[in-house]
Enzyme design. Structure first.
Site, PDB file in Angstrom:
ATOM      1  N   HIS A 299       0.823  -1.215   0.000  1.00 57.08           N
ATOM      2  CA  HIS A 299       0.000   0.000   0.000  1.00 57.08           C
ATOM      3  C   HIS A 299       0.856   1.264   0.000  1.00 57.08           C
ATOM      4  O   HIS A 299       0.379   2.337  -0.387  1.00 57.08           O
ATOM      5  CB  HIS A 299      -0.931  -0.003   1.211  1.00 57.08           C
ATOM      6  N   ARG A 302       1.061   3.160  -3.262  1.00 57.42           N
ATOM      7  CA  ARG A 302       0.003   4.159  -3.485  1.00 57.42           C
ATOM      8  C   ARG A 302       0.398   5.488  -2.839  1.00 57.42           C
ATOM      9  O   ARG A 302       0.242   6.550  -3.446  1.00 57.42           O
ATOM     10  CB  ARG A 302      -1.312   3.634  -2.902  1.00 57.42           C
ATOM     11  N   HIS A 325      -9.443   9.981  -3.215  1.00 60.07           N
ATOM     12  CA  HIS A 325      -9.650  10.473  -1.852  1.00 60.07           C
ATOM     13  C   HIS A 325     -10.828  11.440  -1.841  1.00 60.07           C
ATOM     14  O   HIS A 325     -10.883  12.370  -2.635  1.00 60.07           O
ATOM     15  CB  HIS A 325      -8.396  11.194  -1.339  1.00 60.07           C
TER      16      HIS A 325
END
Length: 363
Positions: A299, A302, A325
């Site tokens: 992760h 990202r 987001h």
């Protein structure tokens, strides 16, 4: 009046039969306890405030969690389902023998403190892990109150302090780590691993979003990927850099893909003969350990991608449309700019100001 009788086991059973109310019975160790409960219960019935609590007294948290995982969890996303199963194991381990009626705010606060001091991946268990476990427990109580009719009057989780979410991770990938990482994934026997890691770093897409991609979602001509099932329950379109486009083109023409498989990244057939997304989690873990990439998770690719988009000059709104987001606050927690890059930009700004301050040359 209640009927109170002694049982063959030596305990005392109180039975209340009152018009307009279901028959209620409860067993006690002493006759006095049975009489006290009977008077109190009949008084509540007369005043219209009686609540049948036997259901919450009989149902343990272990049983409640099993029912929740059977009835509620399957309605959620697969990733959420896996997370709730894991969290339920911890809750059951510590609190499973308690009845729902016996779970007080004090008991749950003790669980919170104990969990925060238990060993975790990075020392002790993280605040966020415990916060999410408490969120699951709270929703179990909410469902029990609203749907299961167990006689619970309040949710004790709402009466305790929750651990703060924390500042978020700030792990960035150094140039040397990036070079070693890609050298290793590109050497792997399955080329899909290298394509997936490269796409994650170029696009900021989550591992689940990449793994579940199907060919109709990828348009290499227009250089976009359409995501239809994201963590935030919304659709979004991700633009592709030239490198990401090249990686997707290679994946789309993968000669190993069976003709009947639409997954971009596919695994071997399961026992039922169906192909599911390529499972690379175990391989990734072994690879990171081999390269000694300290505290680096998939992760974090990202995180790195989003930070690079900001460093590249894209606005917060542009970055959020790519990353998905929903709030600028979450984007801020996710983005960590390298100080040396900020120094270089400050120097560039200073040079620009000086050039603008110079008087024009006389003609």
């Amino acid at each position: 009046m209640a009927t109170i009788v002694k049982t063959p086991a030596g305990t005392w059973k109180a039975v209340i039969r009152k018009t307009g109310w279901p028959t209620n019975a409860k067993t006690f160790r002493t006759k006095r306890d049975a009489e006290d409960w009977s008077r109190r219960t009949e008084d509540e019935m007369v005043r219209g405030v009686y609540i049948q609590r036997s259901g919450s007294e009989r149902m343990t948290l272990e049983i409640a969690l099993k029912r929740y995982l059977t009835d509620i969890t399957p309605t959620k996303k697969p990733t959420t389902q896996r997370g709730e199963i894991s969290k339920a194991k911890k809750l059951t381990e510590h609190l499973g023998k308690y009845s729902l009626a016996a779970l007080s705010a004090d008991t749950i606060a003790n669980y919170r403190d104990k969990r925060l001091n238990e060993p975790g991946r990075a020392g002790t268990t993280s605040n966020n892990t415990v916060r999410l476990e408490l969120a699951l427990l709270s929703h179990v109580f909410t469902v029990a109150i609203q749907e299961w009719g167990l006689g619970l009057t309040f949710n004790p989780v709402l009466n305790i302090r929750k651990p703060s979410p924390g500042e978020g991770r700030n792990r960035r990938l150094s140039p040397d780590e990036e070079r070693r990482l890609f050298a290793e994934v590109n050497r792997h026997s399955n080329p899909m691993l290298g394509w997936i890691v490269g796409i994650a770093l170029e696009t900021g897409m989550r591992s689940g979003e990449i793994a579940s991609l199907r060919r109709p979602q990828v348009d290499t001509e227009r250089r976009i990927v359409r995501l239809v099932d994201t963590k935030n329950d919304g659709q979004r379109t991700v633009p592709l850099s030239k490198r990401a486009t090249t990686l997707f083109k290679a994946a789309m023409i993968n000669p190993a893909r069976p003709s009947d498989c639409n997954l971009v990244f596919f695994g071997e057939p399961g026992k039922d003969g169906k192909r599911r997304p390529y499972a690379f989690t175990k391989i990734w873990g072994l690879l990171v350990k081999k390269l000694q990439l300290s505290d680096f998770r998939f992760h974090d690719l990202r995180h790195e991608a989003v930070s690079r988009l900001v460093e590249g000059g894209l606005s917060d709104q542009e970055v959020s449309s790519i990353s998905g987001h929903k709030s600028m606050q979450m984007l801020k927690r996710y983005t960590h700019l390298r100080s040396e890059d900020l120094v270089a930009r400050l120097d560039s700004m200073s040079k620009r100001k000086k050039s603008l301050a110079k008087p024009p040359k006389a003609v």
